[in-house]
Design a protein around this motif. Structure first.
Motif, PDB file in Angstrom:
ATOM      1  N   LEU A 197      10.668   9.770 -17.480  1.00 40.79           N
ATOM      2  CA  LEU A 197       9.361   9.155 -17.726  1.00 40.79           C
ATOM      3  C   LEU A 197       9.385   8.360 -19.029  1.00 40.79           C
ATOM      4  CD1 LEU A 197       6.293   8.808 -17.259  1.00 40.79           C
ATOM      5  CD2 LEU A 197       5.973  11.014 -18.388  1.00 40.79           C
ATOM      6  N   ALA A 198       9.971   8.942 -20.075  1.00 44.70           N
ATOM      7  CA  ALA A 198      10.037   8.253 -21.361  1.00 44.70           C
ATOM      8  C   ALA A 198      10.841   6.961 -21.246  1.00 44.70           C
ATOM      9  CB  ALA A 198      10.645   9.172 -22.409  1.00 44.70           C
ATOM     10  N   ASP A 199      11.937   6.994 -20.490  1.00 41.68           N
ATOM     11  CA  ASP A 199      12.747   5.784 -20.294  1.00 41.68           C
ATOM     12  C   ASP A 199      11.943   4.688 -19.603  1.00 41.68           C
ATOM     13  OD1 ASP A 199      14.936   6.947 -21.497  1.00 41.68           O
ATOM     14  OD2 ASP A 199      15.933   7.483 -19.618  1.00 41.68           O
ATOM     15  N   GLU A 200      11.122   5.063 -18.620  1.00 41.84           N
ATOM     16  CA  GLU A 200      10.303   4.079 -17.918  1.00 41.84           C
ATOM     17  C   GLU A 200       9.267   3.458 -18.853  1.00 41.84           C
ATOM     18  OE1 GLU A 200      10.391   3.249 -13.954  1.00 41.84           O
ATOM     19  OE2 GLU A 200      12.101   3.232 -15.310  1.00 41.84           O
ATOM     20  N   PHE A 201       8.649   4.276 -19.705  1.00 39.16           N
ATOM     21  CA  PHE A 201       7.710   3.727 -20.686  1.00 39.16           C
ATOM     22  C   PHE A 201       8.411   2.730 -21.592  1.00 39.16           C
ATOM     23  CE2 PHE A 201       4.371   6.797 -19.745  1.00 39.16           C
ATOM     24  CZ  PHE A 201       3.224   6.119 -20.157  1.00 39.16           C
ATOM     25  N   ARG A 202       9.597   3.076 -22.075  1.00 37.87           N
ATOM     26  CA  ARG A 202      10.295   2.185 -22.993  1.00 37.87           C
ATOM     27  C   ARG A 202      10.711   0.889 -22.306  1.00 37.87           C
ATOM     28  NH1 ARG A 202      12.136   7.127 -25.530  1.00 37.87           N
ATOM     29  NH2 ARG A 202      13.714   7.407 -23.913  1.00 37.87           N
ATOM     30  N   GLU A 203      11.172   0.976 -21.047  1.00 35.36           N
ATOM     31  CA  GLU A 203      11.639  -0.239 -20.374  1.00 35.36           C
ATOM     32  C   GLU A 203      10.492  -1.124 -19.905  1.00 35.36           C
ATOM     33  OE1 GLU A 203      14.361  -1.766 -16.617  1.00 35.36           O
ATOM     34  OE2 GLU A 203      14.581   0.292 -17.327  1.00 35.36           O
ATOM     35  N   LEU A 204       9.450  -0.511 -19.334  1.00 36.78           N
ATOM     36  CA  LEU A 204       8.376  -1.302 -18.743  1.00 36.78           C
ATOM     37  C   LEU A 204       7.277  -1.654 -19.744  1.00 36.78           C
ATOM     38  CD1 LEU A 204       7.943   0.499 -15.297  1.00 36.78           C
ATOM     39  CD2 LEU A 204       9.306  -1.525 -15.823  1.00 36.78           C
ATOM     40  N   ALA A 224       6.466  15.479 -13.711  1.00 31.98           N
ATOM     41  CA  ALA A 224       6.605  16.194 -12.434  1.00 31.98           C
ATOM     42  C   ALA A 224       5.537  15.759 -11.444  1.00 31.98           C
ATOM     43  CB  ALA A 224       6.525  17.697 -12.679  1.00 31.98           C
ATOM     44  N   GLY A 225       4.315  15.552 -11.925  1.00 34.07           N
ATOM     45  CA  GLY A 225       3.224  15.190 -11.035  1.00 34.07           C
ATOM     46  C   GLY A 225       3.332  13.807 -10.440  1.00 34.07           C
ATOM     47  N   HIS A 226       4.115  12.933 -11.090  1.00 36.37           N
ATOM     48  CA  HIS A 226       4.231  11.560 -10.598  1.00 36.37           C
ATOM     49  C   HIS A 226       5.624  11.241 -10.065  1.00 36.37           C
ATOM     50  CE1 HIS A 226       0.247  10.055 -11.770  1.00 36.37           C
ATOM     51  NE2 HIS A 226       0.327  10.925 -12.755  1.00 36.37           N
ATOM     52  N   GLY A 227       6.429  12.247  -9.830  1.00 36.23           N
ATOM     53  CA  GLY A 227       7.692  12.049  -9.134  1.00 36.23           C
ATOM     54  C   GLY A 227       8.846  11.574  -9.980  1.00 36.23           C
ATOM     55  N   TYR A 228       8.748  11.689 -11.313  1.00 34.83           N
ATOM     56  CA  TYR A 228       9.899  11.359 -12.154  1.00 34.83           C
ATOM     57  C   TYR A 228      10.862  12.543 -12.164  1.00 34.83           C
ATOM     58  CZ  TYR A 228       7.148   7.416 -13.852  1.00 34.83           C
ATOM     59  OH  TYR A 228       6.416   6.254 -13.933  1.00 34.83           O
ATOM     60  N   ALA A 229      12.124  12.254 -12.390  1.00 35.52           N
ATOM     61  CA  ALA A 229      13.125  13.321 -12.357  1.00 35.52           C
ATOM     62  C   ALA A 229      12.858  14.364 -13.430  1.00 35.52           C
ATOM     63  CB  ALA A 229      14.525  12.721 -12.531  1.00 35.52           C
ATOM     64  N   ARG A 257      -0.149   4.288 -12.110  1.00 33.44           N
ATOM     65  CA  ARG A 257      -0.773   5.556 -11.709  1.00 33.44           C
ATOM     66  C   ARG A 257      -0.772   6.531 -12.882  1.00 33.44           C
ATOM     67  NH1 ARG A 257       2.482   4.848  -7.120  1.00 33.44           N
ATOM     68  NH2 ARG A 257       3.825   6.624  -7.632  1.00 33.44           N
ATOM     69  N   VAL A 258       0.315   6.540 -13.638  1.00 30.22           N
ATOM     70  CA  VAL A 258       0.402   7.443 -14.793  1.00 30.22           C
ATOM     71  C   VAL A 258      -0.659   7.095 -15.824  1.00 30.22           C
ATOM     72  CG1 VAL A 258       1.811   8.100 -16.778  1.00 30.22           C
ATOM     73  CG2 VAL A 258       2.842   8.003 -14.510  1.00 30.22           C
ATOM     74  N   VAL A 259      -0.738   5.830 -16.234  1.00 32.12           N
ATOM     75  CA  VAL A 259      -1.651   5.485 -17.321  1.00 32.12           C
ATOM     76  C   VAL A 259      -3.113   5.624 -16.892  1.00 32.12           C
ATOM     77  CG1 VAL A 259       0.045   4.025 -18.475  1.00 32.12           C
ATOM     78  CG2 VAL A 259      -1.555   2.982 -16.852  1.00 32.12           C
ATOM     79  N   ARG A 260      -3.405   5.385 -15.623  1.00 34.96           N
ATOM     80  CA  ARG A 260      -4.781   5.612 -15.170  1.00 34.96           C
ATOM     81  C   ARG A 260      -5.134   7.096 -15.229  1.00 34.96           C
ATOM     82  NH1 ARG A 260      -3.438   1.516 -11.331  1.00 34.96           N
ATOM     83  NH2 ARG A 260      -2.987   3.091  -9.752  1.00 34.96           N
ATOM     84  N   SER A 261      -4.154   7.949 -14.932  1.00 36.89           N
ATOM     85  CA  SER A 261      -4.411   9.388 -14.988  1.00 36.89           C
ATOM     86  C   SER A 261      -4.602   9.880 -16.417  1.00 36.89           C
ATOM     87  CB  SER A 261      -3.272  10.163 -14.320  1.00 36.89           C
ATOM     88  OG  SER A 261      -2.109  10.188 -15.143  1.00 36.89           O
ATOM     89  N   LEU A 262      -4.130   9.107 -17.407  1.00 44.35           N
ATOM     90  CA  LEU A 262      -4.236   9.491 -18.809  1.00 44.35           C
ATOM     91  C   LEU A 262      -5.458   8.902 -19.487  1.00 44.35           C
ATOM     92  CD1 LEU A 262      -0.520   8.944 -19.927  1.00 44.35           C
ATOM     93  CD2 LEU A 262      -1.590  11.070 -19.165  1.00 44.35           C
ATOM     94  N   ARG A 306       0.833  -1.200   0.000  1.00 47.50           N
ATOM     95  CA  ARG A 306       0.000   0.000   0.000  1.00 47.50           C
ATOM     96  C   ARG A 306       0.870   1.252   0.000  1.00 47.50           C
ATOM     97  NH1 ARG A 306      -2.489  -0.955   4.419  1.00 47.50           N
ATOM     98  NH2 ARG A 306      -4.076  -2.273   3.433  1.00 47.50           N
ATOM     99  N   ALA A 307       1.919   1.245   0.802  1.00 47.05           N
ATOM    100  CA  ALA A 307       2.795   2.418   0.871  1.00 47.05           C
ATOM    101  C   ALA A 307       3.581   2.592  -0.427  1.00 47.05           C
ATOM    102  CB  ALA A 307       3.747   2.275   2.057  1.00 47.05           C
ATOM    103  N   LEU A 308       4.110   1.509  -0.969  1.00 46.20           N
ATOM    104  CA  LEU A 308       4.851   1.595  -2.225  1.00 46.20           C
ATOM    105  C   LEU A 308       3.949   2.061  -3.363  1.00 46.20           C
ATOM    106  CD1 LEU A 308       6.873  -1.734  -1.927  1.00 46.20           C
ATOM    107  CD2 LEU A 308       7.862   0.566  -1.869  1.00 46.20           C
ATOM    108  N   SER A 309       2.712   1.595  -3.368  1.00 41.52           N
ATOM    109  CA  SER A 309       1.765   2.010  -4.403  1.00 41.52           C
ATOM    110  C   SER A 309       1.439   3.489  -4.297  1.00 41.52           C
ATOM    111  CB  SER A 309       0.475   1.188  -4.308  1.00 41.52           C
ATOM    112  OG  SER A 309       0.714  -0.178  -4.533  1.00 41.52           O
ATOM    113  N   GLY A 310       1.573   4.042  -3.105  1.00 39.53           N
ATOM    114  CA  GLY A 310       1.315   5.462  -2.900  1.00 39.53           C
ATOM    115  C   GLY A 310       2.515   6.342  -3.139  1.00 39.53           C
ATOM    116  N   GLY A 311       3.659   5.740  -3.492  1.00 42.45           N
ATOM    117  CA  GLY A 311       4.836   6.523  -3.827  1.00 42.45           C
ATOM    118  C   GLY A 311       5.885   6.620  -2.739  1.00 42.45           C
ATOM    119  N   VAL A 312       5.706   5.931  -1.610  1.00 43.97           N
ATOM    120  CA  VAL A 312       6.721   5.935  -0.554  1.00 43.97           C
ATOM    121  C   VAL A 312       7.931   5.142  -1.052  1.00 43.97           C
ATOM    122  CG1 VAL A 312       7.237   5.334   1.843  1.00 43.97           C
ATOM    123  CG2 VAL A 312       4.928   6.087   1.211  1.00 43.97           C
ATOM    124  N   SER A 313       9.130   5.609  -0.747  1.00 48.34           N
ATOM    125  CA  SER A 313      10.338   4.930  -1.194  1.00 48.34           C
ATOM    126  C   SER A 313      10.507   3.586  -0.485  1.00 48.34           C
ATOM    127  CB  SER A 313      11.572   5.793  -0.925  1.00 48.34           C
ATOM    128  OG  SER A 313      11.817   5.879   0.479  1.00 48.34           O
TER     129      SER A 313
END
Length: 265
Positions: free
Chosen positions: A236-243, A226-231, A208-213, A163-170
């Motif tokens: 963000l683009a790198d995460e889309f390509r990898e995942l 920025a809204g989802h905590g990417y640098a 979380r990103v794709v649900r928001s879109l 639950r915490a990880l899903s909410g963005g806690v490290s």
């Protein structure tokens, strides 16, 4: 299209979210890319004794199989007719029915005969002997009760961690809040969920990103990052390509049937 959803009671209710019969909504065979997700599910194909996925070549599994959590996108064939039974486990719930570590099922379609032995190997045939969808659901529910090998609820500490990880806690923050060493959190979480805490966190953030879109045709990607905590936007683009194995723009163009299904050329 026919859909019947059963929410089981005790002793399954703490481990199983739903048992579902679904048939008739697939007019023709299609191939779709599915975004990564942390859940584990059980599937029985009522049309044919096979499931197929595509990556580096074609992979197949028998028509009764366990689909583990996915750390990356998968390409799945949906056959014409699409008549299936499925079990959606709560996060960590599948470990109550499988003695082997869930890490073995990560990114895999595991034959139910391997996960459950001869009981699993004959389950599809037993389901097909039922004279109605309700009867099929009952056969599957009875099989789950027979197969229950673990506790009736997932590890509560790992539920809190998820639950915490899903909410963005490290990951470090979650370990500290639970009073666990990071390596202890990693070991217990991976055994329960099938993904490492870090990978789980990345998959959940992308979710979380794709649900928001969902439903949006135009996107300010810098603002999304920025809204989802990417640098930054490249991160963000790198995460889309990898995942997801697509660029953010390709993702928008290829969405079908909700945020997690993509058209494959």
């Amino acid at each position: 299209m026919s859909v019947i959803v059963r929410r089981p009671g005790p002793p399954l209710d703490g481990l199983v979210r739903a048992i579902t019969y679904r048939a008739g909504e697939q007019p023709r065979t299609s191939v779709e890319k599915i975004l990564p997700g942390a859940t584990t599910s059980l599937w029985i194909n009522l049309n044919r004794d096979e499931f197929r996925s595509f990556g580096k070549g074609v992979r197949s599994a028998p028509g009764a199989m366990l689909a583990g959590p996915s750390s990356r996108a998968t390409v799945i064939e949906f056959e014409q007719g699409h008549a299936h039974l499925s079990v959606t486990f709560v996060l960590g719930g599948a470990s109550g029915f499988v003695a082997a570590p869930l890490t073995l099922a990560c990114d895999e379609m595991v034959p139910l005969a391997f996960a459950w032995g001869s009981h699993g190997g004959h389950l599809r045939e037993q389901v097909l002997l039922a004279d109605s969808p309700a009867g099929m659901l009952q056969v599957l529910q009875d099989a789950l009760i027979k197969q229950l090998v673990g506790p009736f609820t997932p590890d509560p500490a790992m539920v809190a961690a998820a639950r915490a990880l899903s909410g963005g806690v490290s990951v470090t923050g979650v370990a500290d809040s639970l009073g666990l060493l990071p390596r202890t959190l990693r070991r217990r979480f991976t055994a329960s969920v099938g993904l490492t805490p870090k990978r789980f966190s990345r998959v959940q953030r992308l979710q979380r990103v794709v649900r928001s879109l969902d439903g949006r045709a135009e996107v300010d990607w810098a603002a999304v990052a920025a809204g989802h905590g990417y640098a930054d936007q490249p991160h963000l683009a790198d995460e889309f390509r990898e995942l997801a194995d697509v660029t953010p723009s390709e993702y928008l163009r290829s969405r079908i049937d909700g945020p997690n299904h993509l058209r494959v050329p």
